[in-house]
Motif scaffolding. Structure first.
Motif, short mmCIF file in Angstrom:
data_model
loop_
_atom_site.label_atom_id
_atom_site.label_comp_id
_atom_site.label_asym_id
_atom_site.label_seq_id
_atom_site.Cartn_x
_atom_site.Cartn_y
_atom_site.Cartn_z
N ASP A 86 0.83 -1.20 0.00
CA ASP A 86 0.00 0.00 0.00
C ASP A 86 0.87 1.26 0.00
O ASP A 86 2.10 1.20 0.18
CB ASP A 86 -0.99 -0.01 1.17
CG ASP A 86 -0.30 -0.06 2.54
OD1 ASP A 86 0.83 0.45 2.67
OD2 ASP A 86 -0.90 -0.61 3.47
N ASP A 87 0.23 2.39 -0.19
CA ASP A 87 0.95 3.66 -0.28
C ASP A 87 1.71 3.97 1.01
O ASP A 87 2.82 4.52 0.97
CB ASP A 87 -0.03 4.80 -0.58
CG ASP A 87 -0.60 4.73 -1.99
OD1 ASP A 87 0.09 4.18 -2.88
OD2 ASP A 87 -1.72 5.22 -2.21
N SER A 88 1.09 3.65 2.15
CA SER A 88 1.71 3.96 3.44
C SER A 88 3.03 3.22 3.62
O SER A 88 4.05 3.82 3.99
CB SER A 88 0.75 3.61 4.58
OG SER A 88 1.36 3.83 5.83
N LEU A 89 3.03 1.92 3.35
CA LEU A 89 4.25 1.14 3.52
C LEU A 89 5.29 1.52 2.47
O LEU A 89 6.49 1.59 2.77
CB LEU A 89 3.93 -0.36 3.43
CG LEU A 89 5.07 -1.33 3.76
CD1 LEU A 89 5.70 -1.00 5.11
CD2 LEU A 89 4.55 -2.77 3.75
N THR A 90 4.86 1.80 1.26
CA THR A 90 5.78 2.25 0.22
C THR A 90 6.47 3.55 0.64
O THR A 90 7.69 3.71 0.48
CB THR A 90 5.04 2.46 -1.11
OG1 THR A 90 4.53 1.21 -1.58
CG2 THR A 90 5.97 3.03 -2.17
N SER A 91 5.71 4.47 1.22
CA SER A 91 6.27 5.74 1.68
C SER A 91 7.26 5.52 2.82
O SER A 91 8.30 6.20 2.90
CB SER A 91 5.16 6.69 2.13
OG SER A 91 4.32 7.02 1.05
N LEU A 92 6.95 4.59 3.72
CA LEU A 92 7.86 4.29 4.83
C LEU A 92 9.19 3.76 4.31
O LEU A 92 10.25 4.14 4.80
CB LEU A 92 7.22 3.26 5.77
CG LEU A 92 6.13 3.77 6.72
CD1 LEU A 92 5.53 2.59 7.50
CD2 LEU A 92 6.70 4.80 7.69
N ARG A 246 3.92 2.45 -6.65
CA ARG A 246 3.96 1.73 -5.38
C ARG A 246 4.85 0.50 -5.55
O ARG A 246 5.06 0.02 -6.65
CB ARG A 246 2.55 1.29 -4.96
CG ARG A 246 1.67 2.43 -4.52
CD ARG A 246 0.37 1.93 -3.89
NE ARG A 246 -0.47 1.22 -4.85
CZ ARG A 246 -1.64 0.67 -4.54
NH1 ARG A 246 -2.09 0.73 -3.30
NH2 ARG A 246 -2.36 0.06 -5.46
N ALA A 275 7.24 -4.08 7.53
CA ALA A 275 6.61 -3.07 8.38
C ALA A 275 7.21 -3.08 9.79
O ALA A 275 7.44 -2.02 10.38
CB ALA A 275 5.10 -3.32 8.44
N LYS A 279 9.19 -0.07 11.66
CA LYS A 279 8.54 0.49 12.84
C LYS A 279 9.56 0.74 13.95
O LYS A 279 9.46 1.75 14.67
CB LYS A 279 7.45 -0.47 13.34
CG LYS A 279 6.67 0.05 14.54
CD LYS A 279 5.59 -0.92 14.96
CE LYS A 279 4.81 -0.40 16.16
NZ LYS A 279 3.74 -1.36 16.57
#
Length: 339
Positions: A86-92, A246, A275, A279
């Motif tokens: 997803d976009d969130s994990l790609t950004s991380l 992504r 992830a 984190k």
């Protein structure tokens, strides 16, 4: 790879009648092959010394716990499955890589090594890494087969923080790339391995593909680019990370060894471990949790099917009883570590 991107670009310019706008080719494929051969003759001894030192006494296979027993010495047919992050994990991922000066490919490769270790307990691992092989100047716009595969060895410590691991792995990858001119066939032959089949320097591969075109404009028309499996598996398992808008995980696997549902679970574990690594980048990679409730339920339900002889204890019960009887010591060890 690069040749596909060059081909699609050239096709676009020819289609719209602007072939003259394409960059000139200072060298042809035949000339590049001859130049590479001459270069290799000059530096082959130094390259052999590097790879001998890197791969001395290295393990050649990583046996994943969900793999079936291989019935023959040859690889079977291939299949593939995809998992879009997803976009969130790609950004991380991109944020972590930029902040710490680590390439996205090295970050994703580090997670792959950690996952293999967490699956198998094997800290010393060799993974095949495809590289472009375009070391001769002027080959940037050539269509042709230049790819070489590097057997990258890395020895992992379970208490190492992920941020440190990724940095060390990037350094080791850079060393391997600087010695990429020696063909894999030569490395394998020198060390007494076969290049291909089941008896190779490695049985797992990791690939990173950036800016793969999904579509190409041909005037007013639009063509969709799709991959094509060649039929036979290259190795037991190849994990390819595709970096476009992504990140996407593509797993190509030997269907005689793996069930599709196991590969899909493997991709899910990779995503969840990625992830967890991001984190808490300072936590030891051996402590990171990537098992979900579904995984734990599966373990406990399966363990109930297996009992210890006449005593009737399940695997779960045996772990619990051993832990209670000898706190502070290992409840179980893999066969390779028993003495």
């Amino acid at each position: 790879g690069m040749s596909m991107g060059i081909l699609l670009r050239d096709l676009h310019f020819f289609y719209i009648g602007k072939a003259e706008d394409l960059p000139a080719l200072p060298i042809q494929y035949r000339d590049a092959v001859l130049a590479e051969k001459d270069k290799l003759e000059e530096i082959s001894d130094a390259l052999l010394d590097f790879w001998k030192g890197s791969l001395s006494d290295a393990p050649c296979r990583i046996i994943l716990p969900f793999a079936s027993n291989r019935l023959t010495g040859s690889l079977g047919t291939a299949d593939e499955c995809f998992l879009q992050l997803d976009d969130s994990l790609t950004s991380l991922v991109r944020g972590f890589s930029k902040k710490h000066g680590i390439t996205t490919s090295a970050t994703m490769l580090a997670v792959f090594y950690v996952l293999l270790y967490r699956y198998t307990g094997q800290k010393d691992a060799v993974v095949g890494i495809p590289v472009s092989g375009r070391t001769i100047p002027g080959t940037e716009n050539l269509i042709g087969y230049f790819v070489n595969t590097l057997p990258l060895r890395f020895i992992l410590k379970d208490d190492i923080p992920f941020v440190e691991l990724a940095g060390l792995l990037q350094t080791e990858l850079a060393k391997a790339i600087s010695n990429q001119e020696l063909p894999l066939e030569t490395i394998a032959r020198t060390l007494g391995y076969r290049n291909g089949g089941a008896n190779t320097l490695y049985n797992l591969m990791f690939s990173f593909q950036q800016d793969l075109p999904a579509k190409v404009r041909l005037g007013e028309a639009e063509a969709v680019v799709s991959g094509l499996l060649t039929g036979g598996a290259k190795v037991d398992l190849l994990l390819e990370v595709q970096d476009n808008r992504r990140l996407c995980l593509r797993a190509e696997y030997d269907t005689t060894l793996f069930e599709r549902r196991d590969i899909e679970r493997f991709q899910g574990h990779y995503r969840d471990l990625l992830a967890a690594c991001l984190k808490d980048v300072t936590a030891g990679v051996g402590t990171l949790n990537f098992f979900g409730e579904e995984d734990l339920s599966l373990v406990f339900s399966k363990s109930a099917d297996y009992t210890n002889g006449d005593q009737g204890y399940s695997i779960y019960d045996m772990f619990r009883r051993q832990a209670a009887a000898t706190p502070g010591t290992a409840a179980s060890r893999p066969p390779s570590r028993r003495r």
